[in-house]
Design a protein around this motif. Structure first.
Motif, PDB file in Angstrom:
ATOM      1  N   MET A   1     -65.610 -20.709   9.610  1.00  0.00           N
ATOM      2  CA  MET A   1     -64.367 -20.255   8.535  1.00  0.00           C
ATOM      3  C   MET A   1     -64.637 -19.359   7.413  1.00  0.00           C
ATOM      4  O   MET A   1     -64.194 -18.484   7.220  1.00  0.00           O
ATOM      5  CB  MET A   1     -63.809 -21.658   7.954  1.00  0.00           C
ATOM      6  CG  MET A   1     -62.946 -21.300   7.025  1.00  0.00           C
ATOM      7  SD  MET A   1     -62.196 -22.987   6.223  1.00  0.00           S
ATOM      8  CE  MET A   1     -61.213 -23.712   7.320  1.00  0.00           C
ATOM      9  N   ARG A   4     -64.929 -15.836   8.740  1.00  0.00           N
ATOM     10  CA  ARG A   4     -63.624 -15.297   8.740  1.00  0.00           C
ATOM     11  C   ARG A   4     -62.948 -15.014   7.603  1.00  0.00           C
ATOM     12  O   ARG A   4     -62.225 -13.953   7.428  1.00  0.00           O
ATOM     13  CB  ARG A   4     -62.651 -16.376   9.584  1.00  0.00           C
ATOM     14  CG  ARG A   4     -61.152 -15.961   9.704  1.00  0.00           C
ATOM     15  CD  ARG A   4     -60.219 -16.950  10.531  1.00  0.00           C
ATOM     16  NE  ARG A   4     -60.329 -18.448   9.946  1.00  0.00           N
ATOM     17  CZ  ARG A   4     -59.483 -18.578   8.885  1.00  0.00           C
ATOM     18  NH1 ARG A   4     -58.762 -17.949   8.235  1.00  0.00           N
ATOM     19  NH2 ARG A   4     -59.407 -20.031   8.425  1.00  0.00           N
ATOM     20  N   LEU A   5     -63.267 -15.875   6.495  1.00  0.00           N
ATOM     21  CA  LEU A   5     -62.710 -15.703   5.155  1.00  0.00           C
ATOM     22  C   LEU A   5     -63.259 -14.384   4.428  1.00  0.00           C
ATOM     23  O   LEU A   5     -62.734 -13.424   3.722  1.00  0.00           O
ATOM     24  CB  LEU A   5     -62.968 -16.690   4.227  1.00  0.00           C
ATOM     25  CG  LEU A   5     -62.122 -18.179   4.489  1.00  0.00           C
ATOM     26  CD1 LEU A   5     -62.771 -19.219   3.836  1.00  0.00           C
ATOM     27  CD2 LEU A   5     -60.723 -17.819   4.186  1.00  0.00           C
ATOM     28  N   LEU A  14     -63.060 -22.506  -0.859  1.00  0.00           N
ATOM     29  CA  LEU A  14     -63.351 -23.240   0.293  1.00  0.00           C
ATOM     30  C   LEU A  14     -63.952 -24.709  -0.126  1.00  0.00           C
ATOM     31  O   LEU A  14     -65.032 -24.861  -0.650  1.00  0.00           O
ATOM     32  CB  LEU A  14     -64.395 -22.702   1.113  1.00  0.00           C
ATOM     33  CG  LEU A  14     -64.750 -23.418   2.584  1.00  0.00           C
ATOM     34  CD1 LEU A  14     -63.516 -23.468   3.535  1.00  0.00           C
ATOM     35  CD2 LEU A  14     -65.986 -22.416   3.001  1.00  0.00           C
ATOM     36  N   SER A 105     -62.924 -28.658   6.621  1.00  0.00           N
ATOM     37  CA  SER A 105     -63.026 -27.590   5.684  1.00  0.00           C
ATOM     38  C   SER A 105     -61.690 -27.164   5.320  1.00  0.00           C
ATOM     39  O   SER A 105     -60.872 -27.118   6.154  1.00  0.00           O
ATOM     40  CB  SER A 105     -63.956 -26.566   6.065  1.00  0.00           C
ATOM     41  OG  SER A 105     -65.240 -27.033   6.362  1.00  0.00           O
ATOM     42  N   ARG A 106     -61.130 -26.978   4.097  1.00  0.00           N
ATOM     43  CA  ARG A 106     -60.040 -26.732   3.613  1.00  0.00           C
ATOM     44  C   ARG A 106     -60.025 -25.315   2.646  1.00  0.00           C
ATOM     45  O   ARG A 106     -60.994 -25.417   1.622  1.00  0.00           O
ATOM     46  CB  ARG A 106     -59.290 -27.784   2.978  1.00  0.00           C
ATOM     47  CG  ARG A 106     -59.163 -28.994   3.607  1.00  0.00           C
ATOM     48  CD  ARG A 106     -58.400 -30.108   2.957  1.00  0.00           C
ATOM     49  NE  ARG A 106     -59.270 -30.527   1.666  1.00  0.00           N
ATOM     50  CZ  ARG A 106     -60.321 -31.326   1.448  1.00  0.00           C
ATOM     51  NH1 ARG A 106     -60.807 -31.766   2.917  1.00  0.00           N
ATOM     52  NH2 ARG A 106     -60.999 -31.354   0.377  1.00  0.00           N
TER      53      ARG A 106
END
Length: 265
Positions: A1, A4-5, A14, A105-106
């Motif tokens: 993630m 990608r971010l 995050l 993960s958010r």
């Protein structure tokens, strides 16, 4: 993630089991973990900044997310000094935030931290440093259980001479405090404290949970873990904070990291 971010040049926070990373345009601008002292303690525990001055900066500039700029513009902390202290706190917290996690993960888009931007760090630099620290811990003593368990002095400490810095850590190894609690009590970076704990465990001065090993005995390697986070600090933030004196940071390493970052800009 995170990769990608970074590719998206995303801005936001995050949130993971072990802490949080704040991104701006795909770069890490701040990191927090309940197990790593933050910038406030980093500055106040060393006596560089009075606790009241920190509270004033948060009250005056926290809602604008410009606490760091307020400290520099008001002449309370030099820009370069703040940069180095912030880098130390960022890498310290990121080590825990990037630790293996069981929960999801958010990412919350558009969220900015109230400290404000100090020195953006490329995500790959943050990840590389976290991996280096994990390898270093395991090379010293591959028993991550000591990182989260209450610290207990070993019987081998009797009559062993240690320096004052190590002695202050041993004095707090009461079977109740964890390394994270000891780091807060002493005002030291969490990773530095973990590294010293592993060294003391390898020398037989700190007991290794679940293991009956003597100093010098070869052991099988274990998977590295890190402490889980707790609640967030109480101002316009989203996760936690605490910290340690610049005198015990590896200032030379942080300057080299800063120089390397400048070369990439």
């Amino acid at each position: 993630m995170l990769v990608r971010l970074a590719d998206e040049r995303a801005t936001g926070v995050l949130v993971r089991d072990h802490g949080a990373l704040y991104l701006a345009d795909g770069q890490v601008v701040h990191a927090e973990s309940p197990d790593a002292p933050g910038l406030d303690v980093l500055l106040t525990a060393s006596g560089r900044l009075e606790p009241g001055s920190w509270a004033e900066a948060v009250a005056q500039a926290g809602s604008r997310r410009e606490v760091a700029r307020f400290l520099v513009d008001s002449g309370q902390v030099a820009g370069g000094e703040l940069e180095i202290c912030h880098l130390g706190a960022l890498f310290d917290a990121a080590f825990f935030a990037l630790a293996p996690a069981s929960g999801p993960s958010r990412f919350r888009y558009g969220v900015a931290h109230w400290i404000g931007r100090v020195r953006p760090v490329p995500t790959q630099v943050v990840e590389r440093e976290a991996q280096r620290r994990s390898r270093l811990l395991d090379s010293v003593w591959p028993y991550p259980a000591v990182d989260t368990a209450p610290l207990e002095r070993s019987p081998h400490t009797a009559g062993r001479a240690v320096g004052p810095r190590r002695q202050s850590l041993l004095d707090l190894a009461d079977g109740v405090r964890t390394p994270a609690a000891v780091a807060r009590k002493l005002g030291r970076p969490a990773f530095n404290t973990l590294l010293e704990v592993r060294r003391l465990a390898a020398e037989g001065l700190i007991a290794t949970p679940g293991e009956s090993v003597l100093p010098g005995r070869s052991v099988a390697r274990a998977t590295s873990t890190a402490p889980a986070p707790s609640a967030a600090p109480g101002k316009p933030a989203a996760v936690p904070e605490t910290a340690e004196p610049p005198s015990v940071l590896d200032s030379a390493l942080l300057r080299r990291l800063r120089d390397a970052l400048e070369a990439t800009l």
